[in-house]
Design a protein around this motif. Structure first.
Motif, PDB file in Angstrom:
ATOM      1  N   VAL A 125     -18.422 -15.423  78.266  1.00 43.48           N
ATOM      2  CA  VAL A 125     -19.792 -15.513  78.771  1.00 43.48           C
ATOM      3  C   VAL A 125     -19.678 -14.582  80.146  1.00 43.48           C
ATOM      4  O   VAL A 125     -18.819 -14.521  80.995  1.00 43.48           O
ATOM      5  CB  VAL A 125     -20.144 -16.853  78.975  1.00 43.48           C
ATOM      6  N   HIS A 182     -16.137 -23.093  78.864  1.00 41.35           N
ATOM      7  CA  HIS A 182     -17.616 -22.975  79.216  1.00 41.35           C
ATOM      8  C   HIS A 182     -18.427 -24.067  78.588  1.00 41.35           C
ATOM      9  O   HIS A 182     -18.320 -24.672  77.589  1.00 41.35           O
ATOM     10  CB  HIS A 182     -17.901 -21.552  78.485  1.00 41.35           C
ATOM     11  N   ILE A 184     -22.779 -23.475  77.774  1.00 45.95           N
ATOM     12  CA  ILE A 184     -23.770 -22.645  77.568  1.00 45.95           C
ATOM     13  C   ILE A 184     -24.885 -23.190  76.942  1.00 45.95           C
ATOM     14  O   ILE A 184     -24.844 -24.288  75.948  1.00 45.95           O
ATOM     15  CB  ILE A 184     -23.470 -21.617  76.552  1.00 45.95           C
ATOM     16  N   TYR A 193     -27.999 -17.592  80.115  1.00 44.78           N
ATOM     17  CA  TYR A 193     -26.936 -17.437  80.893  1.00 44.78           C
ATOM     18  C   TYR A 193     -26.977 -18.039  82.389  1.00 44.78           C
ATOM     19  O   TYR A 193     -25.900 -18.279  83.000  1.00 44.78           O
ATOM     20  CB  TYR A 193     -26.503 -15.968  80.984  1.00 44.78           C
ATOM     21  N   CYS A 196     -25.159 -21.578  82.860  1.00 46.27           N
ATOM     22  CA  CYS A 196     -23.946 -21.309  82.155  1.00 46.27           C
ATOM     23  C   CYS A 196     -23.050 -22.010  83.285  1.00 46.27           C
ATOM     24  O   CYS A 196     -23.290 -21.881  84.668  1.00 46.27           O
ATOM     25  CB  CYS A 196     -23.413 -20.204  81.779  1.00 46.27           C
ATOM     26  N   ARG A 198     -18.316 -22.808  84.015  1.00 40.84           N
ATOM     27  CA  ARG A 198     -17.177 -22.556  83.669  1.00 40.84           C
ATOM     28  C   ARG A 198     -15.989 -23.101  84.611  1.00 40.84           C
ATOM     29  O   ARG A 198     -16.307 -23.142  85.753  1.00 40.84           O
ATOM     30  CB  ARG A 198     -17.091 -20.804  83.855  1.00 40.84           C
ATOM     31  N   SER A 623     -24.595 -27.872  84.156  1.00 37.02           N
ATOM     32  CA  SER A 623     -25.231 -26.760  83.529  1.00 37.02           C
ATOM     33  C   SER A 623     -26.777 -27.217  83.265  1.00 37.02           C
ATOM     34  O   SER A 623     -27.662 -26.300  83.239  1.00 37.02           O
ATOM     35  CB  SER A 623     -24.516 -26.774  82.140  1.00 37.02           C
TER      36      SER A 623
END
Length: 724
Positions: A125, A182, A184, A193, A196, A198, A623
């Motif tokens: 990503v 990740h 998403i 995105y 997102c 991480r 997220s």
């Protein structure tokens, strides 16, 4: 189960038309390549490269993929470990990536270096444009690929499971991978995105943590704990605990349930051979060999004894012949005659004859009674053997004076030996008499005798301990004069106190006048008094210690419950070192208990390994909060379709744990549904294969000419569309 590589070379490469795309899932752990439209990849191998040297020739070779133990035993791998083209989940070592692509296209069946098929390759990503540009340059320049498309592996997996009804258009894709994790969000089937999230935690860190724990637990089996084997153990035995704290308490208490959850890995172990008892024929054969060896030794001893007897008889005859010649020599010539023979006097010759006769009788094995009679006769004839001892010195010549001193030394030594022998004999008789009386007393009243022995042992222990305290610095702690303190004078032994008295007396007698010590002979008597051997009590154990040792050994014989005190009596013998026991089957077992759930717990609590990041459940909340829209209904739709994909979501219990964690951070009553992908490992490649076989796929690729014309800026704006 552990992943199994597929590296057999394909033979149908030329059967596919040039319009059929090649699908590559370029993961940080495994590399998968195949044809679009198929359900499984053709080639799968570890995404690593190793360059060891040949042990014989020193030639460097390149090995791509998994380690082949049968092959690597001929190479030296100590200076070249496995290398990856990834840093976290971003490709940055394109020299290594070129080795991997060469191997992948060769295994797929490509005969030349030119690849005339479109390529769909996965990436992480928000992959940096520099990495994407270098990858496109490698594919275009090196392999001549006509067109390339980039897509996110987690997005392909989510869309593939959406086609099969596992998840909805709106949802979250949580992908715990090999080195990163990740999250998403998907809205209307497309990844957002901007939302997102991480973290740099993944399956690599779980395996590394498990390897560290097992290496600390079994340091003598570190050679067996290779990375590949620990990876297999992780995939076979690790699980996610529903409540980590309660699970840890369960293993801490050591309950039956914890024992049932413990797994055992048995290492190769060969039991030592069991020696069978020898047969009767073998025993007879060994006995015959031993008898022959004993007979040979006896013959050698008999020959040596016969040689010794002959030598002594010849020596005895020679000295007797010398005495006969001495009788025939005149009185004035005796000294000259003896000087030539090496003897000083007739008495020395007779003494040598007596010693030789005694040695001869001993060699011939005469009885002890005969030897005692000879000793008595030699004692009676002591005056004959030493005639010069009682003669005054003024009546002897210088040579006779020298002979008299020698005879006096021999007589004194002989008398001392006899006195010591007599003393030992008397002590032995006294010991036997005491033991006999002691045994009679015990037989009269065994219980009373045992009580008296215990009381005597206690009394002797106190005496010995008191004596040891007086020898050392006493039992006081700070010299404050409390009860139990011992002064300097009381700590000295008798010899030291006597020396101090003599020195003090000499100092007071001398006064403060002129120091004239040594002018008189009696002054030197002080040194003689001070040098007396008054330290007998410091040389070895005294009578109390000897008696304590005797009483202790006696109690050990009579009372099986008696345990001697270690701080009393003479110095105790050093304890025996524990003997090395033979290794058993249990010594080659590696037990995996608490490590089963402690290692994968770092996916939810990365701080266990020193990484200050959020866990899987917290990442889902982060997220959702990053989404530009704050619609409550949208958040509920996202949490109602949470898909877990990636190799690190195969642990049992991870879906229940993730659902419980997300429920704690969401409002009460929010719909939460966590599902796992149909195949978390291969769904990304299968989803990419479906998209590469669609008719709309050529519109989402860019050709080599587009790359040369539009350059890197166009790659920066490139984005794959996942809605067909």
């Amino acid at each position: 189960m552990p992943f199994i590589s597929q590296i057999h070379r394909q033979s149908d490469y030329n059967f596919f038309s040039s319009s059929t795309p090649i699908v590559i899932d370029n993961g940080a752990s495994y590399f998968r390549i195949g044809w679009a439209g198929e359900t499984d990849p053709r080639v799968i191998f570890r995404n690593i490269v190793q360059r060891p040297r040949h042990k014989a020739t020193g030639e460097t070779v390149t090995i791509v993929g998994d380690h082949d133990t049968a092959l690597l035993k001929y190479f030296d791998c100590t200076r070249s470990g496995p290398r990856s083209a990834f840093d976290s989940n971003v490709v940055y070592q394109f020299e290594i990536m070129e080795y991997i692509l060469d191997f992948a296209f060769d295994r797929l069946g490509a005969n030349g270096s030119q690849i005339d098929h479109p390529v769909l390759i996965t990436e992480c990503v928000c992959n940096p444009v520099q990495s994407r540009s270098k990858m496109a340059e490698l594919l275009f320049e090196t392999y001549g690929v006509p067109s390339v498309a980039f897509g996110v592996d987690a997005a392909f997996s989510y869309k593939y499971n959406q086609r099969h009804g596992i998840c909805d258009k709106d949802g979250l894709a949580i992908c715990p991978g090999f080195t990163t994790t990740h999250v998403i969000p998907f809205i209307n089937g497309e990844p957002v995105y901007k939302g997102c999230c991480r973290t740099n935690i993944g399956g690599f860190h779980v395996t590394d943590y498990l390897k560290q724990l097992l290496s600390l637990k079994y340091p003598h089996h570190m050679a067996r704990l290779t990375w590949e084997k620990v990876e297999d153990l992780k995939m076979e035995h690790c699980y996610i605990a529903t409540d980590y704290a309660e699970e840890a308490k369960l293993f801490q208490k050591g309950t039956k349930e914890a024992e049932d959850k413990t797994r055992c890995w048995q290492l190769p172990w060969v039991p030592p051979p069991v020696e069978e008892p020898p047969s009767s024929e073998e025993i007879a054969r060994k006995a015959a060999i031993k008898e022959r060896q004993g007979q040979r030794l006896r013959d050698m001893a008999e020959a040596k004894r016969s040689s010794r007897i002959n030598e002594l008889e010849n020596q005895l005859r020679g000295m007797e012949f010398l005495l006969q010649q001495l009788d025939q020599v005149d009185r004035d010539e005796i000294s000259a005659f003896l000087r030539d023979t090496g003897y000083v006097s007739r008495q020395e010759i007779e003494s040598s004859i007596a010693k030789a006769s005694q040695s001869l009788r001993k060699a011939k094995g005469e009885t002890k009674v005969e030897q005692a009679e000879v000793d008595e006769k030699s004692d009676c004839s002591a005056n004959d053997k030493y005639p010069l001892v009682d003669v005054p010195d003024n009546m002897l010549t210088p040579e006779q004076l020298k002979e008299k001193r020698r005879q006096l030394f021999l007589k004194t030594t002989s008398d001392g030996r006899q006195r010591a022998k007599q003393k030992r004999h008397e002590e032995e008789l006294e010991r036997e008499r005491r033991n006999q009386l002691d045994e009679e007393k015990r037989l009269e009243n065994p219980e009373l005798y045992l009580e008296e022995m215990h009381a005597k042992y206690k009394e002797l222990c106190e005496k010995v301990q008191q004596r040891k305290r007086l020898k050392t610095n006493g039992n006081h702690s700070n010299g404050n004069g409390f009860a139990g303190a011992v002064g300097r004078g009381e700590r000295l032994n008798a010899a030291q106190r006597e020396r101090m008295r003599l020195l003090t007396t000499a100092a007071f007698d001398r006064g403060k006048g002129e120091d004239t010590f040594g002018a008189k002979d009696e002054d030197w008597q002080l040194y003689k008094l001070m040098s007396k051997d008054n330290d007998d009590d410091d040389e070895g154990p005294d009578e109390d210690e000897v008696e304590l040792s005797r009483v202790s050994s006696r109690l050990q014989e009579l009372d099986s419950t008696f345990i001697p005190r270690q701080d009393a009596g003479p110095s105790q013998p050093a304890p025996e070192m524990p003997k090395l026991r033979p290794l058993t089957k249990e010594d080659f077992q590696i037990l995996i208990g608490v490590e089963r759930f402690r290692c994968p717990e770092i996916l939810f609590h990365p701080n266990l390994v020193g990484i200050d990041l959020a866990g899987l459940d917290e990442m889902a909340g982060v997220s959702i909060r990053r989404l530009p829209s704050k619609d409550q209904s949208l958040e509920e739709r996202l949490t109602n379709s949470i898909l877990m994909t990636g190799g690190s979501c195969l642990y049992p219990g991870i879906t229940e744990r993730l659902e419980a964690g997300i429920r704690m951070i969401r409002p009460s009553g929010s719909p939460i549904k966590v599902v796992r992908a149909m195949d978390p490992v291969l769904d990304a490649w299968r989803g990419a294969s479906v998209y590469a076989s669609a008719l709309q796929f050529p519109k989402q690729t860019f050709s080599k000419m587009d790359y040369y014309e539009k350059g890197e800026d166009w790659l920066r704006r490139y984005q794959f569309c996942y809605t067909l």
